[in-house]
Enzyme design. Structure first.
Site, PDB file in Angstrom:
ATOM      1  N   GLU A   1      41.186  53.671   3.509  1.00  8.60           N
ATOM      2  CA  GLU A   1      42.415  52.927   3.439  1.00  8.60           C
ATOM      3  C   GLU A   1      42.119  51.319   2.756  1.00  8.60           C
ATOM      4  O   GLU A   1      41.257  50.585   2.995  1.00  8.60           O
ATOM      5  CB  GLU A   1      42.741  52.433   4.876  1.00  8.60           C
TER       6      GLU A   1
ATOM      7  N   ASP B   1      41.228  51.066   9.052  1.00  6.79           N
ATOM      8  CA  ASP B   1      41.203  50.005   9.739  1.00  6.79           C
ATOM      9  C   ASP B   1      41.546  50.524  11.320  1.00  6.79           C
ATOM     10  O   ASP B   1      42.186  51.339  11.407  1.00  6.79           O
ATOM     11  CB  ASP B   1      42.095  48.938   9.598  1.00  6.79           C
TER      12      ASP B   1
ATOM     13  N   ASP C   1      43.534  49.658  13.411  1.00  6.37           N
ATOM     14  CA  ASP C   1      44.567  48.882  13.923  1.00  6.37           C
ATOM     15  C   ASP C   1      46.106  49.913  13.703  1.00  6.37           C
ATOM     16  O   ASP C   1      45.826  50.974  13.132  1.00  6.37           O
ATOM     17  CB  ASP C   1      45.016  47.619  13.089  1.00  6.37           C
TER      18      ASP C   1
ATOM     19  N   ASP D   1      48.435  50.156  11.598  1.00  3.91           N
ATOM     20  CA  ASP D   1      48.674  50.931  10.149  1.00  3.91           C
ATOM     21  C   ASP D   1      47.616  51.890   9.902  1.00  3.91           C
ATOM     22  O   ASP D   1      47.796  53.096   9.564  1.00  3.91           O
ATOM     23  CB  ASP D   1      48.214  49.613   9.202  1.00  3.91           C
TER      24      ASP D   1
END
Ligand code: TSJ
Length: 647
Positions: free
Chosen positions: A430, A503, A505, A507
Site C-alpha cells: 500500500e 497499514d 488501519d 484503509d
C-alpha cells in the site's frame, strides 16, 4: 430426589478428571488453537449437541445468548441430557457427558450421527477449558442442575432444584481466560455458524442474543438449501430460480438434499458440501458423484437434442457459473472420512448414489424446463468456446520457436532476481512510500515489490468489465503472469507467495478486502491452494539505549507488548506504529518481510457463505445492493476470520 441416586465421590473419581487435565495441558490438540478460533470451538461443541438433538427430531428452537459477564449459554427444547445413573461409571449420564472425552456419542444412538457425534470432541472439552459451566436439564417435570468450576471440578453435583413443564437443556459457561489469548465471543462468527446450521435444518429456529448490546437475531428457513443459495447468490444474474431436489436412497438409507443455480457472468464452480450437517471442506465421494451426474445429465440432453456442434462438452464447461449445496445424511455404518482434518468424505457408495440421484432428477428437470435447458446449454457451449480459444492461444504462443515471450512488466514492479518462481514472493504494498521502503528492505533474490497507489478500487464504482481495466489491477494480473478468470492457469504463476502488505488501519483493511475479493473472483485457485497471504506489521516497538547498544523488541498485540516491556527492561520507550511508513527499511525487513522473523496470515476460506456472499455483493452488477450491504455488513476490521497464522 426422584430418580437420582445419591453418589459418593471417592478416589475412583480422580481418574475421571485426568482426561480433562490433558485437555488443559494441550488445548490445541482438542480445539485446534487457543486464539479466537479455539475459543469459538467451545461454543460449537455445545451448540452441535443441541443441533444433534434437533436433527433427531426433538425441539425446533435453539437459543444462544452472549451474557454481560462474558459467559455464553445455549438452550434447546430437546429431551434433555439423560440424568439417570450410567451403569459403567455409576454416575449420572449428564455428569459423564461433561467429564469424559467423547462421552456424548455413547448415549446417542441416533441413526445419523452429526456434528457432535462425528469429529466433535464433546462438551467435556468445553468444561475443561472453562472457569465454570452450569448445566440445567428440564425433564420429567423436574429441573436438574449441576455445576463445574476451574476446568471440570464438580462443585455442585446433580440435584433437582425445582419443577417445570418444559423439556430441554440449558448449558452456560465462561471460558477460562488463563487459557485463551482472547475470551471475547464474536457476534459475526457465531451468527454465521448458526445461520449455516439454520440453512441445513429447515424449520429449526436459531436465535442469537447479545445482552451487552441488546441485539437479537433469528435464523429460521422453511426452505433450507433454496434460501442458502438465494443468500449467497445475491446480486448475481441467475439463469433460473434455485432448483432443488431431495430423496432417500432405499438401499443405503443415504438421505440426499441438493440445491443449485446457474448464473451468467460467473465462471467459477462453487460447491458447498455437507455430511450429517458437518461441512466437508475437502469434498469427497459425494462431490465426485454430484459432478459426474450433472455433467452426464447435461451432456446427454445436449446430445439427444443435437444442441452442441460436434465437440463434446467437458465437465468444466458444464459446471461454469454453477453454485450448489450438496447435503447428505449418511448412517453411521457407512461413514468414512479421509484426510488430515477429516474434511473429505470417503464413503464409496456416495459416488453412485449421488450421481444417479442428480442425473435422474436433473435430466427430468431439463425435460420439463426446455427453455432453461437451452439457455444452459448455450452457456456451456460459450464456456467451451472460450476454453478452446484460450488453449489455442497458448499452444500458438508455445509453438512460436522464440523462447516463451516475457510478459512486459510494469515499471512499477521491482522484480526478484531468481527465476525459481516457487520460491519467489510478490509483495503488493500500500502506497509508494512504503513501497520504496520495502524495496530497500527486501531480499533481492526472492522478493519482488509492487506498490499500489492508494485504494486500487472503489467498491462504489467497480463493475466486472471496468475492474480488469483498472490500471492497478491490470498491473497485478500482468505481474502474477497467469491470466485471470476463465483463462487463469495456476501453472503459470510467477510467485509462490503473493503477500498483501498494508497499514494496520481501516484503509489497509479495505484494500485487503478488495484485493481478496478480486482474487476470489478471478483467480480463486490462488486462494484455495494457499498462495495468498497478508503481512502483519507490528503495532509496537519497545526500545532503550543500553550504553552504546540499542535493545529493542517488537510487539503485534497488547500481550506481546507486556512481554516486550519485560524483555527490554526498565527505562524502555514505546513507539506505536500507525503505518508502514513509520518504519525504516531495516525495521520493515525485520518485522514484516524476513521469513525468519515476520508474521504472515495465510488466507483461507473459512466461512464460505460469507466469502461467497461478500464477493457476489462486491462484484455484483447492482451498485445500490452493494452500497447497502457494505454499509450494513462489512466491518473492515473483521476480515481476520478468513485467515490463519503462518511464517
Ligand atoms: F453439549 C452439551 F452437552 F453441553 C449439550 C447437550 C448442550 C446443550 C445445549 C444441549 C445438549 C443436549 C443433549 N440436548 N439434548 C441432548 N440430548 C441427549 O443428550 C439425549 C437425550 C435422550 C437420549 C435418549 O436416547 O433417550 C439420548 C440423548 C443423547
Amino acid at each position: 430426589m426422584s430418580d437420582i441416586k445419591k453418589t459418593t465421590y471417592t478416589a475412583d473419581d480422580i481418574h475421571v478428571m485426568k482426561g480433562l487435565e490433558g485437555v488443559r495441558k494441550r488445548p490445541a490438540m482438542y480445539i485446534g488453537s487457543t486464539n479466537s478460533a479455539g475459543l469459538h470451538h467451545l461454543v460449537w461443541e455445545v451448540v452441535d449437541n443441541a443441533v444433534d438433538e434437533a436433527l433427531s427430531g426433538y425441539g425446533k428452537k435453539i437459543c444462544v445468548t452472549m451474557h454481560k459477564d462474558g459467559s455464553i449459554s445455549v438452550l434447546d427444547e430437546g429431551r434433555g441430557i439423560p440424568v439417570g445413573i450410567n451403569k459403567e461409571t455409576g454416575r449420572p449420564a449428564v455428569e459423564v457427558v461433561f467429564t469424559e472425552l467423547h462421552a456424548g456419542g455413547k448415549f446417542n444412538n441416533a441413526v445419523y450421527k452429526s456434528a457432535a457425534g462425528l469429529h466433535g470432541v464433546g462438551a467435556s472439552v468445553t468444561n475443561a477449558l472453562s472457569e465454570w459451566i452450569d448445566i440445567n436439564v428440564y425433564q420429567n417435570g423436574n429441573i436438574y442442575h449441576l455445576k463445574f468450576e476451574n476446568g471440570g471440578n464438580l462443585v455442585v453435583p446433580l440435584e433437582v432444584v425445582g419443577t417445570c413443564k418444559k423439556h430441554g437443556t440449558l448449558v452456560r459457561f465462561k471460558p477460562d481466560a488463563s487459557i485463551f489469548s482472547t475470551v471475547e465471543f464474536k457476534w459475526d462468527t457465531i451468527a454465521s455458524h448458526l445461520q449455516e446450521s439454520a440453512f441445513l435444518m429447515k424449520g429449526v429456529e436459531f436465535v442469537l442474543t447479545d445482552e451487552k448490546t441488546g441485539t437479537v437475531q433469528s435464523f429460521l428457513y422453511e426452505n433450507g438449501l433454496v434460501e442458502y443459495i438465494n443468500n449467497v447468490n445475491i446480486n448475481k444474474n441467475p439463469l433460473s430460480p434455485v432448483i432443488s431436489f431431495a430423496d432417500t436412497d432405499e438401499e443405503t438409507q443415504i438421505d440426499i438434499e441438493i440445491a443449485l443455480q446457474y448464473c451468467n457472468e460467473d465462471y467459477n464452480e462453487t460447491i458447498f458440501s455437507y455430511v450429517n450437517n458437518v461441512r466437508t471442506r475437502d469434498g469427497g465421494t459425494h462431490e465426485t458423484g454430484f459432478r459426474a451426474g450433472i455433467t452426464k445429465a447435461v451432456n446427454d440432453f445436449a446430445e439427444t437434442y443435437k444442441l452442441t456442434k460436434g465437440k463434446k462438452l467437458e465437465g468444466s464447461d458444464i459446471r461454469e457459473g454453477l453454485t450448489a449445496v450438496v447435503s447428505l445424511k449418511i448412517p453411521e455404518m457407512l461413514l468414512e472420512f479421509e484426510g488430515q482434518t477429516k474434511g473429505k468424505l470417503g464413503t464409496p457408495q456416495a459416488v453412485s448414489v449421488v450421481s444417479n440421484f442428480i442425473f435422474n432428477k436433473f435430466t427430468y428437470y431439463l425435460l420439463e424446463n426446455k427453455e432453461f435447458a437451452i439457455n444452459l446449454i448455450n452457456k456451456c457451449v460459450a464456456s467451451q468456446a472460450a476454453r478452446l480459444a484460450a488453449r489455442k492461444a497458448k499452444e500458438e504462443a508455445r509453438s512460436n520457436k522464440k523462447p516463451k515471450q516475457e510478459v512486459i512488466l510494469s515499471d512499477k514492479l521491482t522484480p526478484a532476481q531468481s527465476k525459481d518462481y516457487a520460491k519467489n514472493e510478490l509483495f503488493i504494498v500500500e502506497g509508494d512510500s512504503a513501497g520504496g521502503t520495502a524495496k530497500k528492505g527486501r531480499d533481492r533474490l526472492h522478493q519482488a515489490i509492487l506498490p499500489l497507489r492508494g485504494k486500487p478500487l472503489n467498491t462504489d464504482s467497480i463493475s466486472i468489465d471496468r475492474l480488469v481495466h483498472n490500471e492497478e489491477i491490470a498491473t497485478i494480473i500482468n505481474t502474477i503472469g497467469a491470466g485471470f478468470g476463465q483463462s487463469f492457469d495456476i501453472e503459470d504463476i510467477k510467485y509462490g507467495k503473493i503477500i498483501i502488505m498494508t497499514d494496520a488501519d481501516t484503509d489497509g483493511a479495505h484494500i485487503q478486502t478488495l484485493l481478496l475479493t478480486f482474487f476470489y473472483h478471478y483467480m480463486r485457485q490462488l486462494i484455495t491452494t494457499g498462495h495468498i497471504y497478508i503481512a502483519v506489521p507490528p503495532l509496537y516497538r519497545v526500545h532503550k539505549e543500553d550504553g552504546k547498544k540499542v535493545v529493542q523488541e517488537y510487539a503485534w498485540d497488547d500481550e506481546g507488548l507486556e512481554l516486550a516491556k519485560k524483555k527490554v527492561g526498565a527505562g524502555y520507550k514505546i513507539n506505536r506504529y500507525k503505518g508502514l511508513g513509520e518504519m525504516d527499511a531495516i525495521q520493515l525487513k525485520e518485522t514484516t518481510m524476513d521469513p525468519k522473523t515476520r508474521l504472515l496470515l495465510q488466507v483461507e476460506i473459512d466461512d464460505p457463505i460469507l466469502a461467497e456472499k461478500r464477493v457476489n455483493v462486491l462484484m455484483g452488477r447492482d451498485a445500490s445492493v452493494r452500497r447497502a450491504w457494505v454499509e450494513e455488513n462489512v466491518d473492515f476490521n473483521k476480515i481476520d476470520t478468513f485467515m490463519k497464522e503462518v511464517k
